[in-house]
Scaffold this motif. Structure first.
Motif, PDB file in Angstrom:
ATOM      1  N   ASP A  56      11.815   2.162   0.246  1.00  0.00           N
ATOM      2  CA  ASP A  56      10.815   1.169  -0.164  1.00  0.00           C
ATOM      3  C   ASP A  56       9.747   0.999   0.916  1.00  0.00           C
ATOM      4  N   LEU A  57      10.151   1.024   2.185  1.00  0.00           N
ATOM      5  CA  LEU A  57       9.179   0.920   3.270  1.00  0.00           C
ATOM      6  C   LEU A  57       8.220   2.105   3.263  1.00  0.00           C
ATOM      7  N   LEU A  58       8.749   3.295   3.035  1.00  0.00           N
ATOM      8  CA  LEU A  58       7.896   4.485   2.980  1.00  0.00           C
ATOM      9  C   LEU A  58       6.952   4.432   1.781  1.00  0.00           C
ATOM     10  N   ARG A  59       7.460   3.866   0.677  1.00  0.00           N
ATOM     11  CA  ARG A  59       6.619   3.727  -0.511  1.00  0.00           C
ATOM     12  C   ARG A  59       5.485   2.743  -0.248  1.00  0.00           C
ATOM     13  N   GLN A  60       5.791   1.645   0.429  1.00  0.00           N
ATOM     14  CA  GLN A  60       4.768   0.659   0.759  1.00  0.00           C
ATOM     15  C   GLN A  60       3.713   1.228   1.705  1.00  0.00           C
ATOM     16  N   GLN A  61       4.096   2.202   2.512  1.00  0.00           N
ATOM     17  CA  GLN A  61       3.171   2.843   3.434  1.00  0.00           C
ATOM     18  C   GLN A  61       2.370   3.962   2.774  1.00  0.00           C
ATOM     19  N   GLY A  62       2.635   4.187   1.478  1.00  0.00           N
ATOM     20  CA  GLY A  62       1.885   5.201   0.744  1.00  0.00           C
ATOM     21  C   GLY A  62       2.308   6.628   1.037  1.00  0.00           C
ATOM     22  N   LEU A  63       3.512   6.807   1.602  1.00  0.00           N
ATOM     23  CA  LEU A  63       3.949   8.143   2.001  1.00  0.00           C
ATOM     24  C   LEU A  63       4.766   8.861   0.932  1.00  0.00           C
TER      25      LEU A  63
END
Length: 257
Positions: A56-63
């Motif tokens: 989820d953190l990576l998704r929030q960072q657009g990665l």
């Protein structure tokens, strides 16, 4: 007594940071599928819930992006675009040349198209009115368009013009002719002479996220560009909202005295 160095990051943050580093190093390339939550749980000795939070953190960072029923994949990003002084060279747009963005993207082997959202008279916003030296709400001509590069929305660009320069020219049409808006302005009045640009970064509004198809956590850049002719008159104000992960600014110029 030796002090012990500790890592105060949460477990999910450490996992996300490790995966992000692997993406940046190319171990996970654009389009690659990431390990499953079960694989992450085994690799990092964590719970499935922690693995989900890391993704989820990576998704929030657009990665990364999730594909229903398929898994999590490294997000494919458009090739960075160059925004620099050389993009405004007269040789690009004058005498039957190419519109600025078309020339810039085409020079990188990228496809570009403009989708028009509005074309016509409109009340001048405050920023535009101040540049033109008119009252807020006075009529101006606007060309609002979405620029799509390689199939992905790149920017929302709204160009405003004084009516006396726009009316009777191809600036009032979707196809503004060879050289684009700069060429039409140069023909309609005094030669173009100077350009000012102001940039700022922020998180997008919900409508902007939808229009630019932005994954969560992706910021935008606001660009205010004012074009002046040789008399010092402002002849165009462009207010653009640009997907920040699709642009790279590159400048080289003489050092002023």
């Amino acid at each position: 007594m030796a002090s012990e160095i500790t890592d105060e990051r949460t477990i999910q943050t450490r996992i996300a940071d490790d995966i992000r580093a692997r993406i940046e190093l190319g171990e996970y390339a654009a389009g690659d599928q990431l390990p499953t939550y079960e694989d992450l749980r085994t690799t990092y000795l964590c719970s499935t819930g922690v693995a989900r939070k890391a993704i989820d953190l990576l998704r929030q960072q657009g990665l990364v992006i999730s594909r229903q029923g398929k898994g999590v994949f490294v997000r494919e990003r458009a090739q960075p675009k160059r925004h620099g002084i050389e993009r405004y060279a007269r040789s690009r747009w004058k005498s039957g040349g190419t519109a600025i963005h078309d020339a810039e993207a085409g020079g990188q082997g990228l496809s570009v198209k403009q989708l028009y959202r509005e074309l016509g008279e409109t009340p001048a916003p405050a920023t535009v009115a101040a540049a033109f030296g008119i009252a807020e709400g006075d009529p101006v001509w606007v060309r609002k368009r979405t620029t799509v590069v390689d199939g992905r929305p790149h920017q929302l660009a709204d160009s405003y013009y004084p009516l006396d320069l726009a009316l009777g020219t191809l600036l009032t049409e979707e196809k503004s002719g060879p050289g684009g808006g700069f060429a039409r302005l140069d023909e309609a009045g005094d030669p173009l002479d100077e350009i000012s640009e102001e940039w700022s970064a922020r998180m997008p509004s919900s409508p902007e996220s939808v229009a630019l198809q932005l994954p969560g956590g992706t910021p935008v850049l606001d660009l205010t560009r004012v074009v002046y002719d040789t008399t010092g008159r402002a002849v165009e104000v462009m207010l653009a909202v640009i997907a920040a992960d699709t642009v790279r600014m590159s400048y080289r110029f003489p050092i002023p005295d």
